[in-house]
Design a protein around this motif. Structure first.
Motif, short mmCIF file in Angstrom:
data_model
loop_
_atom_site.label_atom_id
_atom_site.label_comp_id
_atom_site.label_asym_id
_atom_site.label_seq_id
_atom_site.Cartn_x
_atom_site.Cartn_y
_atom_site.Cartn_z
N ASP A 54 0.70 -3.61 17.01
CA ASP A 54 1.02 -3.97 15.63
C ASP A 54 -0.15 -3.61 14.71
O ASP A 54 -1.31 -3.67 15.10
CB ASP A 54 1.29 -5.47 15.53
N HIS A 55 0.19 -3.22 13.49
CA HIS A 55 -0.80 -2.90 12.44
C HIS A 55 -1.74 -1.78 12.90
O HIS A 55 -2.96 -1.86 12.72
CB HIS A 55 -1.61 -4.15 12.07
N SER A 56 -1.17 -0.72 13.48
CA SER A 56 -1.97 0.37 14.04
C SER A 56 -2.23 1.51 13.06
O SER A 56 -3.22 2.24 13.21
CB SER A 56 -1.27 0.96 15.28
N ASP B 132 -2.56 3.71 9.37
CA ASP B 132 -2.91 3.77 7.96
C ASP B 132 -1.82 4.48 7.15
O ASP B 132 -1.62 4.19 5.98
CB ASP B 132 -4.23 4.52 7.79
N TRP C 267 7.41 -1.58 9.39
CA TRP C 267 6.83 -2.80 8.81
C TRP C 267 5.83 -3.43 9.78
O TRP C 267 4.75 -3.89 9.39
CB TRP C 267 7.96 -3.76 8.48
N ARG C 268 6.18 -3.44 11.07
CA ARG C 268 5.33 -4.05 12.09
C ARG C 268 4.09 -3.21 12.37
O ARG C 268 3.00 -3.75 12.59
CB ARG C 268 6.14 -4.23 13.37
N LYS D 62 -0.64 -1.04 8.79
CA LYS D 62 -1.74 -1.94 8.43
C LYS D 62 -1.44 -2.61 7.09
O LYS D 62 -0.69 -2.05 6.27
CB LYS D 62 -3.05 -1.14 8.35
N PRO D 63 -2.03 -3.78 6.83
CA PRO D 63 -1.75 -4.48 5.56
C PRO D 63 -2.01 -3.63 4.32
O PRO D 63 -1.32 -3.78 3.32
CB PRO D 63 -2.69 -5.69 5.62
#
Length: 361
Positions: free
Chosen positions: A113-115, A117, A139-140, A143-144
């Motif tokens: 998750d969040h891998s 850019d 979405w998963r 990254k934020p």
């Protein structure tokens, strides 16, 4: 027009086995105007790489993933459902920061998750049956502070809807507004862009590499509203998504709903595609018959301009309404201020002093 989805035959000296990836893919082996139009979308997305990790979702013949690897990406994963396309990409594009994998976009696995850019997908999502599954994965995986760039066919008229219905590989016959609505279910910030060639360039997607005099830098990407994306000419409907929403476990429960006359056709359902084409033909005939009552037959060619002009007038009317509303609020503020002053001690004191002066005269 949805010109980025037209298949073009390669020149005689290129092996058909090398370039053949179904009806929808282009290759670096045939660098004509169509190829550079596709590549220009990758060039647009380079600004969001920031030396980070990139997922090219639907990497096709691999040239775009290699472009990212050569233009600042720390590492690029190109995922593609076709084993033949992946084998072709692995053969032609070897980079230390690039890897291709066979993977279905509806079932993306193997990444934390969040891998990423940047997650990129160009002219792919119209082909997959379950767009919501892909968006949940995107979405998963984002990254934020990451960015998603998605290009899809700009189905903004009866003619473009007809062209996409006629294309047996296109399953999602969606308007730009429909795409925007679905993206908004997962992401809080959605930018829209018009994708066109420079004004001094006349594109010919049927030309040969020898006739091509452009490259990926000869295209423009202008920020637009969703209204403008729904009627202005563009080669593709381009979206930039940011800000994954805080959905928690609810993210996987997002349900697809249609907000306009957009629809999807199950893969291989020829009968449903025929029915959709018949409904569209009937609709086009009704529109033409209705317009013919108000427009002389010789002016029918001018009809496509009317919709854009109506949108522009609608936007101007909205601006005027907002301006009037602001002025009304200002008038109400001034009226309240006057009442406050009239009822205040300052005005009473001034009136008292004025009365004393008059008495002393």
């Amino acid at each position: 027009m949805d010109v980025l989805n037209r298949d073009k035959s390669p020149s005689a000296h290129i092996s058909k086995e090398e370039i053949k990836f179904g009806e929808e893919r282009v290759s670096h082996l045939y660098k004509n105007d169509l190829y550079y139009a596709h590549l220009s979308i990758y060039r647009f997305a380079v600004q969001f790489i920031r030396g980070g990790y990139v997922l090219d979702a639907g990497s096709g013949a691999g040239y775009g993933s290699a472009y990212f690897a050569d233009h600042g990406a720390r590492f690029v994963w190109g995922i593609e459902v076709s084993p033949e396309a992946v084998a072709f990409s692995q053969q032609h594009f070897k980079r230390p920061n690039l890897q291709f994998q066979v993977m279905d976009l509806q079932n993306i696995t193997g990444f934390e998750d969040h891998s990423f850019d940047l997650i990129f997908s160009s002219n792919v999502l119209e082909h997959i049956p379950n767009v919501m599954s892909f968006l949940h994965s995107a979405w998963r995986l984002l990254k934020p502070d990451g960015v998603i760039v998605i290009a899809v066919p700009p189905i903004s008229s009866i003619e473009l809807q007809a062209a996409n219905i006629a294309n047996p590989y296109h399953l999602n016959i969606w308007s730009p507004r429909q795409w925007h609505c679905v993206f908004n279910m997962y992401f809080s910030e959605i930018g829209c862009y018009l994708h066109n060639a420079r004004n001094d360039i006349a594109l010919d997607f049927g030309n040969t590499p020898g006739q091509t005099i452009i490259n990926e830098h000869d295209f423009t990407f202008d920020s637009a509203s969703i209204d403008e994306l729904s009627y202005k000419p563009t080669l593709s409907a381009l979206f930039v998504l940011r800000g994954p929403k805080d959905l928690g476990d609810l993210a996987s429960d997002r349900q697809l709903t249609f907000i306009d006359d957009s629809f999807s056709i199950p893969e291989g359902n020829v009968e449903l595609r025929k029915q959709a084409a018949q409904r569209l033909l009937s609709r086009a005939q009704d529109v033409q018959r209705l317009l013919s009552e108000f427009v002389d037959a010789k002016d029918i060619s001018a009809i496509p301009d009317f919709e854009g002009r109506l949108y522009e007038l609608e936007n101007r009317l909205h601006d005027l309404e907002m301006s009037i509303a602001a002025k009304n609020e200002h008038i109400i503020y001034l009226e309240n201020l006057i009442k406050h002053i009239e009822a205040g001690t300052v005005l009473r004191t001034v009136n008292f002093l004025a009365t004393l002066l008059r008495r002393n005269r």
